[in-house]
Design a protein around this motif. Structure first.
Motif, PDB file in Angstrom:
ATOM      1  N   LEU A 193       0.809  -1.192  -0.015  1.00  0.00           N
ATOM      2  CA  LEU A 193       0.175   0.014   0.064  1.00  0.00           C
ATOM      3  C   LEU A 193       0.880   1.277  -0.025  1.00  0.00           C
ATOM      4  N   THR A 194       1.804   1.223  -1.062  1.00  0.00           N
ATOM      5  CA  THR A 194       2.864   2.364  -0.965  1.00  0.00           C
ATOM      6  C   THR A 194       2.212   3.738  -1.195  1.00  0.00           C
ATOM      7  N   PHE A 195       1.000   3.783  -1.746  1.00  0.00           N
ATOM      8  CA  PHE A 195       0.560   4.819  -2.175  1.00  0.00           C
ATOM      9  C   PHE A 195       0.443   5.879  -0.837  1.00  0.00           C
ATOM     10  N   PHE A 196       0.110   5.324   0.233  1.00  0.00           N
ATOM     11  CA  PHE A 196      -0.273   6.010   1.536  1.00  0.00           C
ATOM     12  C   PHE A 196       1.160   6.641   1.887  1.00  0.00           C
ATOM     13  N   ASP A 197       2.434   5.899   1.363  1.00  0.00           N
ATOM     14  CA  ASP A 197       3.641   6.470   1.937  1.00  0.00           C
ATOM     15  C   ASP A 197       4.014   7.895   1.515  1.00  0.00           C
ATOM     16  N   ARG A 198       3.030   8.352   0.642  1.00  0.00           N
ATOM     17  CA  ARG A 198       3.290   9.781   0.302  1.00  0.00           C
ATOM     18  C   ARG A 198       2.984  10.595   1.322  1.00  0.00           C
ATOM     19  N   ALA A 199       2.255  10.325   1.983  1.00  0.00           N
ATOM     20  CA  ALA A 199       1.609  11.240   3.358  1.00  0.00           C
ATOM     21  C   ALA A 199       2.841  11.582   4.311  1.00  0.00           C
ATOM     22  N   ALA A 200       3.972  10.854   4.162  1.00  0.00           N
ATOM     23  CA  ALA A 200       5.223  10.870   5.018  1.00  0.00           C
ATOM     24  C   ALA A 200       6.294  11.411   4.421  1.00  0.00           C
ATOM     25  N   ILE A 201       6.219  12.058   3.198  1.00  0.00           N
ATOM     26  CA  ILE A 201       7.189  12.665   2.113  1.00  0.00           C
ATOM     27  C   ILE A 201       7.213  14.345   2.700  1.00  0.00           C
ATOM     28  N   VAL A 202       8.251  14.736   3.101  1.00  0.00           N
ATOM     29  CA  VAL A 202       8.517  16.179   3.499  1.00  0.00           C
ATOM     30  C   VAL A 202       8.464  16.815   2.258  1.00  0.00           C
ATOM     31  N   THR A 203       7.672  17.961   2.269  1.00  0.00           N
ATOM     32  CA  THR A 203       7.652  18.829   1.128  1.00  0.00           C
ATOM     33  C   THR A 203       7.851  20.417   1.937  1.00  0.00           C
ATOM     34  N   PRO A 204       8.099  21.369   0.945  1.00  0.00           N
ATOM     35  CA  PRO A 204       8.159  22.645   1.918  1.00  0.00           C
ATOM     36  C   PRO A 204       6.666  23.142   2.025  1.00  0.00           C
ATOM     37  N   GLY A 205       6.560  23.601   3.435  1.00  0.00           N
ATOM     38  CA  GLY A 205       5.332  24.078   3.792  1.00  0.00           C
ATOM     39  C   GLY A 205       4.839  22.936   4.923  1.00  0.00           C
ATOM     40  N   ASP A 206       5.362  21.757   4.863  1.00  0.00           N
ATOM     41  CA  ASP A 206       4.712  20.889   5.863  1.00  0.00           C
ATOM     42  C   ASP A 206       4.926  21.136   7.300  1.00  0.00           C
TER      43      ASP A 206
ATOM     44  N   GLY B  22       8.491  24.099  14.460  1.00  0.00           N
ATOM     45  CA  GLY B  22       9.048  22.731  14.080  1.00  0.00           C
ATOM     46  C   GLY B  22       7.892  21.422  14.209  1.00  0.00           C
ATOM     47  N   GLN B  23       6.603  22.253  14.327  1.00  0.00           N
ATOM     48  CA  GLN B  23       5.305  21.276  14.326  1.00  0.00           C
ATOM     49  C   GLN B  23       4.878  20.971  13.048  1.00  0.00           C
ATOM     50  N   PRO B  24       4.531  19.800  12.758  1.00  0.00           N
ATOM     51  CA  PRO B  24       4.159  19.447  11.554  1.00  0.00           C
ATOM     52  C   PRO B  24       2.663  19.800  11.318  1.00  0.00           C
ATOM     53  N   ASN B  25       2.201  19.916   9.948  1.00  0.00           N
ATOM     54  CA  ASN B  25       0.770  20.189   9.463  1.00  0.00           C
ATOM     55  C   ASN B  25       0.156  18.828   9.301  1.00  0.00           C
ATOM     56  N   LEU B  26      -0.519  18.209  10.339  1.00  0.00           N
ATOM     57  CA  LEU B  26      -0.994  16.741  10.208  1.00  0.00           C
ATOM     58  C   LEU B  26      -1.746  16.439   9.061  1.00  0.00           C
ATOM     59  N   TRP B  27      -2.502  17.554   8.573  1.00  0.00           N
ATOM     60  CA  TRP B  27      -3.317  17.209   7.248  1.00  0.00           C
ATOM     61  C   TRP B  27      -2.278  17.447   5.946  1.00  0.00           C
ATOM     62  N   ARG B  28      -0.943  17.758   6.077  1.00  0.00           N
ATOM     63  CA  ARG B  28      -0.170  17.631   5.026  1.00  0.00           C
ATOM     64  C   ARG B  28       1.073  16.610   5.235  1.00  0.00           C
ATOM     65  N   LEU B  29       1.021  16.208   6.486  1.00  0.00           N
ATOM     66  CA  LEU B  29       2.270  15.533   6.755  1.00  0.00           C
ATOM     67  C   LEU B  29       2.132  14.434   8.015  1.00  0.00           C
ATOM     68  N   SER B  30       2.211  13.359   7.484  1.00  0.00           N
ATOM     69  CA  SER B  30       2.154  12.130   8.742  1.00  0.00           C
ATOM     70  C   SER B  30       3.349  11.430   9.048  1.00  0.00           C
ATOM     71  N   THR B  31       3.619  10.804  10.239  1.00  0.00           N
ATOM     72  CA  THR B  31       4.743  10.061  10.320  1.00  0.00           C
ATOM     73  C   THR B  31       4.607   8.661   9.790  1.00  0.00           C
ATOM     74  N   VAL B  32       5.718   7.904   9.840  1.00  0.00           N
ATOM     75  CA  VAL B  32       5.736   6.584   9.345  1.00  0.00           C
ATOM     76  C   VAL B  32       4.817   5.815  10.063  1.00  0.00           C
ATOM     77  N   HIS B  33       4.674   5.939  11.448  1.00  0.00           N
ATOM     78  CA  HIS B  33       3.845   5.036  12.370  1.00  0.00           C
ATOM     79  C   HIS B  33       2.427   5.285  12.003  1.00  0.00           C
ATOM     80  N   ARG B  34       1.946   6.389  11.597  1.00  0.00           N
ATOM     81  CA  ARG B  34       0.530   6.828  11.360  1.00  0.00           C
ATOM     82  C   ARG B  34       0.315   6.237  10.121  1.00  0.00           C
ATOM     83  N   VAL B  35       1.077   6.477   9.057  1.00  0.00           N
ATOM     84  CA  VAL B  35       0.869   5.856   7.850  1.00  0.00           C
ATOM     85  C   VAL B  35       0.450   4.311   8.074  1.00  0.00           C
ATOM     86  N   GLU B  36       1.437   3.787   8.740  1.00  0.00           N
ATOM     87  CA  GLU B  36       1.411   2.193   8.962  1.00  0.00           C
ATOM     88  C   GLU B  36       0.138   1.790   9.797  1.00  0.00           C
TER      89      GLU B  36
END
Length: 605
Positions: free
Chosen positions: A298-311, A316-330
């Motif tokens: 299900l590697t499509f969901f790995d994209r949620a853990a890719i860091v992009t500008p503005g995430d 230092g706090q992530p925008n969780l609607w743009r960036l998730s940790t590997v644990h949350r993806v799993e």
């Protein structure tokens, strides 16, 4: 990582106190509470159809629909209870709240059974026509049923998971201790279902007898007292319980992963999983037993853990609607992966639903005499299914596991996947046996010229139906316990109440599926044999059973395919002897007999 000695001592003391709680010393309280709870629930609902028709004078169809809606609601509210438990309330307080709601509902039924003004006057038709319950009387009934449905939503998804939680903080990472904890948890699941079955058996005999022969006040009052006792017993153990903190709404986290992955759907997934976003501090509350490791499904969901500008914000706090940790993806991947295997349990519930409909109709036409004057009630035949399940669970650890251990070498004898497969296979045999018995019953009716006399007693003993009930109970001891253990084991630790709620949701969907199947068969065979008709001597219920048998064979094949492609979830566990992490397979079971790694697909042996 820098840690002071004082902090180490503090953490060590906290961990020691945590390990002093939980374990098997809490089981007498939890299981005693569950016996009282299940006794009250089963005693409350076992004969409710009689109360609605004979005491409230509701028409049979309306009473049946009322109970169907009540049962369906009671099987759907666990989703709400699980969401509350996993999000903010915790399992302990969700169980307490659910028990209180159920207690209020039962008190409402007791009051309606005791106060004459809340029931229509008695009648003896046709001399005295029966008066249907008034709007106020029905309002008391519906409000009471609603409270019990809400109560079921708090109790069902949390009790079994709460009991298993008592072993979570006893284990060390890897080694013999982890295996010992896994063994204790497996025995707990067997013990849980055994106590639940024992309580149901007790209710089906004692409470139903009291309702029929003593009175409805005591018939509802005794289950209400049982529920009160369960609340008191459960509260007594509060100082001994391991109470896991809820980690926030799991469904919000799942939605955040889906949204973040969709927003980055055009991004390229890095070949190195180490480049995906990790944040131990952010995941600390939802990964107390270790963070989930990256898997290649299900590697499509790995994209949620890719860091992009503005995430990530300037703080230092992530925008969780743009960036998730590997644990949350799993976490999301774990839920998606277990759904196909879970769905195999829906047809299992569908196959068992006829035990409470067509089988009862068959029993009414058969010789039910035990002695010259005593006849066994048709609905009582379900006792044989419950008894068979109890005997199977009692012998499982004492006889089956030691024998299986000699063949497989596994401490548990067989894996939960093999256990579920055995249960599904036995269920196929159960439905096939039902078809054979119905063929014999119809043949006996034809031999004695009773085909067009459905009210006559066919000269064949009702105990011909016992084997199909017993086989169904044996299969249930394998499949239901295995499914519950699978859902608890493979769900993310922060979503275990939600996963257990899926067990009850499968039962609800299975019953609804049974209704759909009966409707389709009835319409398809109308004018072409009429398999399902009021005169079952002329109908072909045996053909319906053979149809269900074929569907169950296909369902078993579907399960085996899902198993073959299933990936166990691995977890990263902190090493208590140092500052580094180690990788272990989180599952207390193995997918194959060799205890292979989590990402490998394997066979049954």
């Amino acid at each position: 990582m820098v840690t002071t000695a004082a902090a180490v001592r503090s953490d060590g003391d906290g961990e020691q106190k945590k390990r002093e709680k939980g374990g098997f010393k809490t089981m007498p309280l939890i299981l005693a509470s569950e016996i009282c709870d299940r006794f009250s629930m089963a005693g409350f609902g076992a004969n409710l159809i009689t109360y609605l028709t004979q005491q409230l004078h509701l028409p049979l169809v309306e009473a049946s629909n009322t109970l169907t809606n009540f049962s369906g609601t009671s099987s759907l509210t666990p989703i709400l209870g699980a969401l509350a438990a996993d999000s903010f309330a915790g399992r302990f307080w969700t169980i307490i709240a659910g028990s209180v709601f159920y207690q209020i509902g039962m008190i409402g039924l007791v009051v309606s059974a005791l106060i004459r003004s809340l029931r229509p006057p008695p009648c003896t038709p046709p001399a005295t026509p029966c008066q249907r319950a008034s709007g106020l009387q029905l309002a008391v009934l519906y409000l009471s049923l609603l409270c019990t449905s809400l109560g079921s939503g708090g109790i069902r998804p949390c009790v079994v998971a709460f009991g298993a939680d008592q072993f979570e903080h006893q284990k060390q990472p890897g080694g013999a201790e982890a295996a010992a904890v896994a063994e204790r948890k497996r025995r707990y699941f067997n013990l849980y279902f055994f106590t639940m079955g024992f309580a149901v058996l007790l209710a089906l005999t004692v409470v139903v007898y009291i309702q029929e022969n003593v009175g409805w006040g005591w018939g509802f009052g005794i289950p209400a007292i049982g529920m009160f006792v369960s609340i008191v017993v459960f509260l007594i153990g509060y100082p001994l319980y391991v109470l896991l903190k809820p980690g926030g709404s799991p469904f919000t986290r799942l939605a955040q992963v889906v949204v973040a992955a969709f927003k980055k759907r055009n991004a390229a997934v890095p070949e190195d999983p180490g480049m995906l976003y990790q944040d131990k501090e952010l995941d600390a509350l939802i990964s107390t037993n270790g963070r989930l490791l990256h898997t290649n499904q299900l590697t499509f969901f790995d994209r949620a853990a890719i860091v992009t500008p503005g995430d990530i914000s300037g703080s230092g706090q992530p925008n969780l609607w743009r960036l998730s940790t590997v644990h949350r993806v799993e976490e999301l991947k774990s839920i998606v992966r277990l759904l196909p295997i879970w769905s195999a349990g829906i047809m299992l519930a569908t196959a068992g639903s006829h035990n409470y409909t067509f089988t009862i109709m068959q029993a009414r036409t058969m010789d039910r005499r035990i002695t010259g004057h005593f006849e066994i009630p048709p609905a009582t035949l379900s006792i044989f299914s419950t008894t068979a399940m109890l005997f199977t669970l009692a012998l499982y650890d004492r006889a089956f596991v030691p024998l299986a251990r000699r063949v497989t070498g596994l401490p548990s004898g067989i894996t939960i996947f093999q256990r579920m497969a055995i249960g599904l296979a036995i269920s196929v045999v159960s439905v096939g046996a039902a078809a054979l018995v119905e063929t014999k019953r119809r043949g006996t009716a034809a031999e004695h010229g009773l085909v067009d006399n459905p009210a006559a007693v066919v000269p064949i003993s009702v105990f011909w139906l016992v084997p199909q009930f017993a086989i169904h109970g044996i299969g249930d001891a394998f499949s239901s316990v295995g499914m519950m253990e699978f859902l608890y084991d493979q769900a993310p630790e922060s979503m275990r109440s939600s996963a257990v709620a899926l067990f009850w949701l499968a039962a609800a969907l299975g019953n609804y599926m049974g209704t759909v199947l009966v409707t389709v068969v009835q319409r398809a065979t109308r004018g072409h044999g009429d398999w399902l008709q009021d005169n079952i001597n002329r109908g072909r219920i045996d053909n319906y059973y053979w149809l269900v048998t074929c569907i169950m064979v296909l369902n078993l094949g579907y399960y085996l395919v899902c198993f073959h492609f299933y990936t166990m979830k691995p977890v990263e566990v902190a090493d208590e002897q140092g500052d580094h992490d180690k990788e272990f397979e989180l599952s207390s079971v193995r997918k194959n007999g060799n205890g292979g790694g989590g990402a490998a697909a394997g066979g049954f042996v």
